[in-house]
Design a protein around this motif. Structure first.
Motif, mmCIF file in Angstrom:
data_model
loop_
_atom_site.group_PDB
_atom_site.id
_atom_site.type_symbol
_atom_site.label_atom_id
_atom_site.label_comp_id
_atom_site.label_asym_id
_atom_site.label_seq_id
_atom_site.Cartn_x
_atom_site.Cartn_y
_atom_site.Cartn_z
ATOM 1 N N MET A 1 0.815 -1.253 -0.072
ATOM 2 C CA MET A 1 -0.260 -0.215 -0.002
ATOM 3 C C MET A 1 0.908 1.581 -0.703
ATOM 4 O O MET A 1 1.507 1.345 0.733
ATOM 5 N N SER A 2 0.610 2.205 -0.867
ATOM 6 C CA SER A 2 1.598 3.406 -0.529
ATOM 7 C C SER A 2 1.155 4.256 0.198
ATOM 8 O O SER A 2 0.117 3.850 1.686
ATOM 9 N N VAL A 3 2.342 5.338 1.005
ATOM 10 C CA VAL A 3 2.050 5.648 2.259
ATOM 11 C C VAL A 3 1.190 6.678 2.490
ATOM 12 O O VAL A 3 -0.126 6.558 3.493
ATOM 13 N N GLU A 4 0.719 7.208 0.464
ATOM 14 C CA GLU A 4 0.020 8.499 1.157
ATOM 15 C C GLU A 4 -1.746 8.215 1.681
ATOM 16 O O GLU A 4 -2.467 8.260 2.312
ATOM 17 N N THR A 5 -2.053 6.388 0.425
ATOM 18 C CA THR A 5 -2.556 6.029 0.510
ATOM 19 C C THR A 5 -3.531 5.076 1.946
ATOM 20 O O THR A 5 -4.368 5.662 2.472
ATOM 21 N N LEU A 6 -2.487 5.052 2.694
ATOM 22 C CA LEU A 6 -2.281 4.415 3.736
ATOM 23 C C LEU A 6 -2.655 5.696 5.096
ATOM 24 O O LEU A 6 -3.625 5.333 5.862
ATOM 25 N N SER A 7 -1.919 6.661 4.561
ATOM 26 C CA SER A 7 -1.970 7.619 6.141
ATOM 27 C C SER A 7 -3.836 8.303 5.523
ATOM 28 O O SER A 7 -3.858 8.851 6.919
ATOM 29 N N GLY A 8 -4.132 8.668 4.860
ATOM 30 C CA GLY A 8 -5.131 9.172 4.220
ATOM 31 C C GLY A 8 -6.323 8.304 4.816
ATOM 32 O O GLY A 8 -7.146 8.063 5.725
ATOM 33 N N GLN A 9 -6.382 7.408 4.674
ATOM 34 C CA GLN A 9 -7.536 6.341 5.530
ATOM 35 C C GLN A 9 -6.823 6.206 7.257
ATOM 36 O O GLN A 9 -8.412 6.052 7.240
ATOM 37 N N SER A 10 -5.868 6.009 7.454
ATOM 38 C CA SER A 10 -5.549 5.838 8.872
ATOM 39 C C SER A 10 -5.960 7.483 9.765
ATOM 40 O O SER A 10 -6.651 7.510 10.011
ATOM 41 N N GLU A 11 -5.791 8.471 9.007
ATOM 42 C CA GLU A 11 -6.318 10.431 9.202
ATOM 43 C C GLU A 11 -7.768 9.986 9.895
ATOM 44 O O GLU A 11 -9.190 10.315 10.679
ATOM 45 N N LYS A 12 -8.745 8.713 8.055
ATOM 46 C CA LYS A 12 -10.239 9.410 8.389
ATOM 47 C C LYS A 12 -10.036 8.248 9.475
ATOM 48 O O LYS A 12 -11.671 8.548 10.250
ATOM 49 N N ALA A 13 -9.613 7.254 9.656
ATOM 50 C CA ALA A 13 -10.029 5.744 10.497
ATOM 51 C C ALA A 13 -10.431 6.597 12.277
ATOM 52 O O ALA A 13 -10.677 6.547 13.363
ATOM 53 N N TYR A 14 -9.266 7.429 12.264
ATOM 54 C CA TYR A 14 -8.539 8.092 13.580
ATOM 55 C C TYR A 14 -9.769 9.317 13.269
ATOM 56 O O TYR A 14 -10.099 8.677 14.547
ATOM 57 N N ALA A 15 -10.143 10.113 12.565
ATOM 58 C CA ALA A 15 -11.169 10.606 13.155
ATOM 59 C C ALA A 15 -12.198 10.410 13.447
ATOM 60 O O ALA A 15 -13.312 11.212 14.006
ATOM 61 N N LEU A 16 -12.663 9.029 12.785
ATOM 62 C CA LEU A 16 -13.929 8.739 12.947
ATOM 63 C C LEU A 16 -14.334 7.823 14.553
ATOM 64 O O LEU A 16 -14.967 8.327 15.464
ATOM 65 N N LEU A 17 -13.067 7.854 15.129
ATOM 66 C CA LEU A 17 -12.967 7.106 16.317
ATOM 67 C C LEU A 17 -13.520 8.440 17.541
ATOM 68 O O LEU A 17 -13.319 7.882 18.006
ATOM 69 N N LYS A 18 -12.628 9.328 16.852
ATOM 70 C CA LYS A 18 -12.014 10.405 17.483
ATOM 71 C C LYS A 18 -13.710 11.119 17.893
ATOM 72 O O LYS A 18 -14.423 11.873 18.792
ATOM 73 N N GLU A 19 -14.681 10.702 16.539
ATOM 74 C CA GLU A 19 -16.119 11.557 17.056
ATOM 75 C C GLU A 19 -16.847 10.774 17.941
ATOM 76 O O GLU A 19 -17.599 11.115 18.180
ATOM 77 N N ASP A 20 -16.725 9.487 17.679
ATOM 78 C CA ASP A 20 -16.874 8.726 18.246
ATOM 79 C C ASP A 20 -16.950 8.601 19.897
ATOM 80 O O ASP A 20 -17.602 8.543 20.799
ATOM 81 N N ALA A 21 -16.199 8.851 20.086
ATOM 82 C CA ALA A 21 -14.844 9.479 21.626
ATOM 83 C C ALA A 21 -15.835 10.776 22.305
ATOM 84 O O ALA A 21 -16.922 10.151 23.015
ATOM 85 N N GLN A 22 -16.557 11.806 21.490
ATOM 86 C CA GLN A 22 -17.027 13.127 21.590
ATOM 87 C C GLN A 22 -18.718 12.109 21.503
ATOM 88 O O GLN A 22 -19.133 13.217 22.813
#
Lengths: 94, 94
Positions: free
Chosen positions: B1-22
């Motif tokens: 997986m390219s670095v940009e792609t993985l980091s894009g999905q990672s950022e989205k995953a992390y943002a969703l988790l923070k949203e759920d915690a909120q």
């Protein structure tokens, strides 16, 4: 995201979800083999909590576009059918 | 997986988790504003179930290599600290 990359992550996500569904089924099988009362409130609580956990995982995977909404629903629905078959079999043994 | 792609999905995953915690924090705030008893067993049960759901999502994201284990623990730890601060504030008001 490239098609291959997305499908690789999707397959992994789907495999993990199926694995988790299997774990819940095993847990409930073990509980039923060791407790004689599937009407027990503790049993219901464990099951509800586990199903809630899995549904959160599935929802998360859908929001990340890793699995399709219908596949997630099907996975949860299949587990529910398996669990209710287990439950009925256990009631017949009583 | 390219670095940009993985980091894009990672950022989205992390943002969703923070949203759920909120969302959990908001839910508990609303519960506390409307119920006068944080010692209520129903409150504990809702909280435990919600925390379990979030921990399943975080674990799932870790297994998909979308977020680091330490970041997941930190996210859950931070929410726990915020919840206990809320809980203490509510006890002081009684």
């Amino acid at each position: 995201m490239s098609v291959e990359t997305l499908s690789g992550q999707s397959e992994k996500a789907y495999a993990l979800l199926k694995e988790d569904a299997q774990k819940i089924l095993k847990l409930i099988e073990v509980q039923m083999a060791n407790l004689t009362m599937p009407q027990c409130p503790l049993y219901e609580e464990v099951l509800d909590t586990q199903m809630f956990g899995l549904s959160r995982e599935i929802d998360f995977a859908i929001r990340l576009n890793l699995i399709k909404e219908e596949d997630g629903k099907e996975l949860l629905g299949k587990l529910e059918r398996q669990l209710s078959a287990l439950h009925e079999a256990s009631l017949r043994r009583q």
